[in-house]
Design a protein around this motif. Structure first.
Motif, PDB file in Angstrom:
ATOM      1  N   ALA A 156      -4.849   3.262   2.242  1.00 33.80           N
ATOM      2  CA  ALA A 156      -5.923   2.468   1.633  1.00 33.80           C
ATOM      3  C   ALA A 156      -6.456   3.123   0.370  1.00 33.80           C
ATOM      4  O   ALA A 156      -6.816   2.449  -0.602  1.00 33.80           O
ATOM      5  CB  ALA A 156      -7.049   2.265   2.641  1.00 33.80           C
ATOM      6  N   SER A 157      -6.494   4.464   0.380  1.00 38.30           N
ATOM      7  CA  SER A 157      -7.007   5.187  -0.790  1.00 38.30           C
ATOM      8  C   SER A 157      -5.929   5.428  -1.833  1.00 38.30           C
ATOM      9  O   SER A 157      -6.214   5.880  -2.937  1.00 38.30           O
ATOM     10  CB  SER A 157      -7.598   6.531  -0.356  1.00 38.30           C
ATOM     11  OG  SER A 157      -6.572   7.392   0.116  1.00 38.30           O
ATOM     12  N   TYR A 186       0.947   4.192  -2.753  1.00 37.89           N
ATOM     13  CA  TYR A 186       0.765   5.586  -2.354  1.00 37.89           C
ATOM     14  C   TYR A 186       1.865   6.480  -2.926  1.00 37.89           C
ATOM     15  O   TYR A 186       1.623   7.629  -3.294  1.00 37.89           O
ATOM     16  CB  TYR A 186       0.741   5.659  -0.828  1.00 37.89           C
ATOM     17  CG  TYR A 186       0.652   7.039  -0.234  1.00 37.89           C
ATOM     18  CD1 TYR A 186      -0.365   7.918  -0.585  1.00 37.89           C
ATOM     19  CD2 TYR A 186       1.592   7.463   0.710  1.00 37.89           C
ATOM     20  CE1 TYR A 186      -0.449   9.177  -0.025  1.00 37.89           C
ATOM     21  CE2 TYR A 186       1.508   8.721   1.281  1.00 37.89           C
ATOM     22  CZ  TYR A 186       0.488   9.582   0.911  1.00 37.89           C
ATOM     23  OH  TYR A 186       0.405  10.836   1.476  1.00 37.89           O
ATOM     24  N   GLN A 189       0.835  -1.203   0.000  1.00 42.49           N
ATOM     25  CA  GLN A 189       0.000   0.000   0.000  1.00 42.49           C
ATOM     26  C   GLN A 189       0.866   1.248   0.000  1.00 42.49           C
ATOM     27  O   GLN A 189       0.542   2.250  -0.658  1.00 42.49           O
ATOM     28  CB  GLN A 189      -0.920  -0.002   1.215  1.00 42.49           C
ATOM     29  CG  GLN A 189      -2.098  -0.948   1.108  1.00 42.49           C
ATOM     30  CD  GLN A 189      -3.085  -0.780   2.254  1.00 42.49           C
ATOM     31  OE1 GLN A 189      -2.730  -0.320   3.349  1.00 42.49           O
ATOM     32  NE2 GLN A 189      -4.333  -1.135   2.018  1.00 42.49           N
ATOM     33  N   SER A 192      -3.815   4.690   7.858  1.00 47.54           N
ATOM     34  CA  SER A 192      -4.611   3.613   7.254  1.00 47.54           C
ATOM     35  C   SER A 192      -5.505   4.140   6.140  1.00 47.54           C
ATOM     36  O   SER A 192      -5.574   3.557   5.051  1.00 47.54           O
ATOM     37  CB  SER A 192      -5.466   2.928   8.326  1.00 47.54           C
ATOM     38  OG  SER A 192      -4.652   2.351   9.324  1.00 47.54           O
ATOM     39  N   ALA A 193      -6.168   5.265   6.411  1.00 45.66           N
ATOM     40  CA  ALA A 193      -7.088   5.823   5.416  1.00 45.66           C
ATOM     41  C   ALA A 193      -6.342   6.297   4.174  1.00 45.66           C
ATOM     42  O   ALA A 193      -6.771   6.063   3.045  1.00 45.66           O
ATOM     43  CB  ALA A 193      -7.883   6.971   6.030  1.00 45.66           C
ATOM     44  N   THR A 194      -5.204   6.952   4.377  1.00 43.54           N
ATOM     45  CA  THR A 194      -4.446   7.500   3.249  1.00 43.54           C
ATOM     46  C   THR A 194      -3.854   6.388   2.397  1.00 43.54           C
ATOM     47  O   THR A 194      -3.932   6.425   1.166  1.00 43.54           O
ATOM     48  CB  THR A 194      -3.322   8.423   3.749  1.00 43.54           C
ATOM     49  OG1 THR A 194      -3.879   9.455   4.563  1.00 43.54           O
ATOM     50  CG2 THR A 194      -2.577   9.041   2.592  1.00 43.54           C
ATOM     51  N   ASP A 217      -7.529  10.674  -3.040  1.00 47.92           N
ATOM     52  CA  ASP A 217      -8.506  11.693  -2.662  1.00 47.92           C
ATOM     53  C   ASP A 217      -7.870  12.978  -2.192  1.00 47.92           C
ATOM     54  O   ASP A 217      -8.536  13.880  -1.727  1.00 47.92           O
ATOM     55  CB  ASP A 217      -9.412  11.141  -1.549  1.00 47.92           C
ATOM     56  CG  ASP A 217      -8.609  10.731  -0.319  1.00 47.92           C
ATOM     57  OD1 ASP A 217      -7.396  10.476  -0.472  1.00 47.92           O
ATOM     58  OD2 ASP A 217      -9.194  10.672   0.772  1.00 47.92           O
ATOM     59  N   GLN A 218      -6.544  13.060  -2.300  1.00 50.56           N
ATOM     60  CA  GLN A 218      -5.858  14.248  -1.820  1.00 50.56           C
ATOM     61  C   GLN A 218      -5.599  15.198  -2.978  1.00 50.56           C
ATOM     62  O   GLN A 218      -4.907  14.875  -3.929  1.00 50.56           O
ATOM     63  CB  GLN A 218      -4.523  13.878  -1.153  1.00 50.56           C
ATOM     64  CG  GLN A 218      -4.678  12.914   0.029  1.00 50.56           C
ATOM     65  CD  GLN A 218      -5.438  13.524   1.176  1.00 50.56           C
ATOM     66  OE1 GLN A 218      -5.577  14.741   1.272  1.00 50.56           O
ATOM     67  NE2 GLN A 218      -5.966  12.705   2.063  1.00 50.56           N
ATOM     68  N   ASP A 266      -4.944   6.289  12.241  1.00 55.64           N
ATOM     69  CA  ASP A 266      -6.172   6.325  11.441  1.00 55.64           C
ATOM     70  C   ASP A 266      -5.923   7.022  10.109  1.00 55.64           C
ATOM     71  O   ASP A 266      -6.381   6.573   9.047  1.00 55.64           O
ATOM     72  CB  ASP A 266      -7.292   7.033  12.208  1.00 55.64           C
ATOM     73  CG  ASP A 266      -7.763   6.231  13.413  1.00 55.64           C
ATOM     74  OD1 ASP A 266      -7.609   4.993  13.394  1.00 55.64           O
ATOM     75  OD2 ASP A 266      -8.267   6.844  14.377  1.00 55.64           O
ATOM     76  N   ALA A 267      -5.190   8.145  10.171  1.00 58.01           N
ATOM     77  CA  ALA A 267      -4.864   8.877   8.943  1.00 58.01           C
ATOM     78  C   ALA A 267      -3.978   8.036   8.040  1.00 58.01           C
ATOM     79  O   ALA A 267      -4.137   8.029   6.809  1.00 58.01           O
ATOM     80  CB  ALA A 267      -4.182  10.199   9.278  1.00 58.01           C
TER      81      ALA A 267
END
Length: 441
Positions: free
Chosen positions: A425-426, A265, A261, A421-423, A430-431, A418-419
């Motif tokens: 994963a995406s 990224y 991941q 994992s979310a970043t 989305d940034q 949390d940030a």
């Protein structure tokens, strides 16, 4: 870094406008041009050189502003020392592990065995420049070179560690000054936004730089130049991939994220490094993306620039693998004690590679000179393919520093998991403010 008052786009960025796609296309076009029109392709070299110079132009202010504002925002100064010590401990362990992995693979695969090359027949003319540079890579010279001649000299020398030293000292002084330093801190924080916007603008030229660099490489050396030494190149790439997936992948899993991941990224930056053979080309973007992934600004500012000098996993793998390749190719037997000595010297010489052009080749010359029986002239064997291996060195160094930043941030309790994992994963899709994927305004 998420800039204030930056709205998110209503629609995703079209694929053709994403820079990682543009860089990928540029690399392919550059390779085609280099293969079919080599003479013309060699003339594209200034495009790659110009882009790298543009990025290096903004590295100093990016590091200075990030580190100064990060330290000024720390509640206690002892946090600075704690982060640096944790980072250096990580660098020492994994840089050494990279050297060991390269040595083990070289002994198992033996890529140079059977070549039976007479070292006396090798020309040393082409490697003379690198060998001469190796004499300037003593530990004392390296440490003294960290101190700039003047305050402004740190910004013009091109030495990342000089900028880092000045930034750390200035950040500490701002903290000690208390209330009186608040206007200065506010000014630096305000300066951060336009500097990173400048980075975004420069990244628009990434495809051009990648095209020029890869066209020159293929045009000058040709894909056919790999044939005789393909086994060494393949072994190096395999070893680096093994290190990233197994070693760094294990570290990533223990830290709570997936190495795959993370690679997804950072895909745009990785392609940029591949095209330009320079991890520095993606340094500003890496710092920004690490902050976006949940790493505290102060940790990013201290770990990333330091890692670019002290955490060179790819260079370390290359040094032990190339040294043993030369020994095997020239039928030079090395005892276990000599190999251990080679490893210990490589631990020091690799740290002296900061800011040296052709760092991997220069540090190899410095390392080989320690074992008298090992012919330095053997470097001529790999000079022709060193340019192809430099891409892999840069990629491995880059990924190693990204992992190190997240690990140290977690150790320091400065990681928003949390940030992260979310970043990851995406994939960062989305940034809107990505330094390499932001749409044109």
């Amino acid at each position: 870094m998420l800039l204030p008052n930056t709205p998110s786009p209503a629609l995703p960025v079209p694929l053709y406008r994403q820079t990682y796609v543009q860089v990928l296309v540029a690399i392919a076009l550059g390779a085609v041009l280099g293969h079919f029109f080599p003479a013309f392709a060699e003339q594209m070299k200034p495009l790659g050189d110009a882009f790298i110079k543009l990025v290096k132009m903004v590295i100093a202010p990016v590091i200075f502003l990030t580190v100064v504002t990060g330290i000024a925002g720390m509640p206690h100064l002892n946090a600075v020392g704690r982060v640096v010590l944790k980072a250096m401990a990580y660098f020492l362990v994994f840089s050494t592990l990279a050297l060991v992995v390269g040595m083990v693979v070289a002994n198992v695969v033996r890529p140079g065995a059977g070549l039976n090359i007479d070292a006396a027949s090798l020309s040393t003319t082409e490697i003379a420049t690198y060998a001469s540079k190796a004499h300037d890579m003593s530990l004392t010279h390296f440490l003294l070179d960290i101190i700039p001649d003047t305050v402004f000299g740190a910004f013009t020398s091109g030495n990342i560690l000089q900028v880092l030293l000045l930034a750390v000292l200035f950040g500490i002084s701002l903290t000690l000054a208390g209330e009186r330093s608040k206007p200065v801190i506010a000014f630096f924080e305000a300066m951060t936004a336009p500097v990173f916007k400048l980075v975004h603008i420069l990244m628009k030229a990434a495809p051009i730089g990648a095209f020029g660099a890869i066209a020159f490489t293929i045009g000058r050396y040709g894909i056919g130049s790999l044939q005789n030494l393909m086994y060494l190149v393949a072994t190096f790439y395999f070893t680096a991939l093994l290190f990233v997936i197994v070693v760094l992948g294990t570290v990533a899993r223990l830290t709570g994220f997936s190495i795959f991941q993370l690679l997804r990224y950072l895909k745009a930056e990785l392609l940029l490094v591949l095209g330009t053979s320079s991890s520095e080309a993606a340094l500003p973007s890496l710092m920004e993306k690490m902050e976006r992934a949940g790493c505290d600004k102060s940790v990013v500012g201290l770990v990333v620039p330091t890692g670019y000098s002290f955490n060179l996993d790819g260079t370390n793998i290359y040094m032990t693998l190339a040294a043993l390749f030369i020994a095997q190719a020239t039928n030079t037997p090395l005892s276990l004690g000599e190999q251990v000595a080679l490893l210990l010297v490589a631990m020091v010489s690799s740290k002296g590679a900061a800011g040296v052009t052709g760092a991997g080749f220069v540090t190899l010359a410095a390392t080989l000179s320690v074992v008298p029986s090992l012919p330095v002239a053997g470097m001529a064997l790999i000079l022709g393919v060193d340019r192809f291996m430099s891409e892999c060195r840069s990629l491995t160094n880059f990924v190693g520093n990204a992992v190190a930043t997240i690990v140290v941030a977690r150790w320091e309790g400065a990681l928003d998991r949390d940030a992260l994992s979310a970043t990851l994963a995406s994939g960062g899709a989305d940034q809107a403010t990505s330094a390499v994927e932001a749409p044109a305004e």
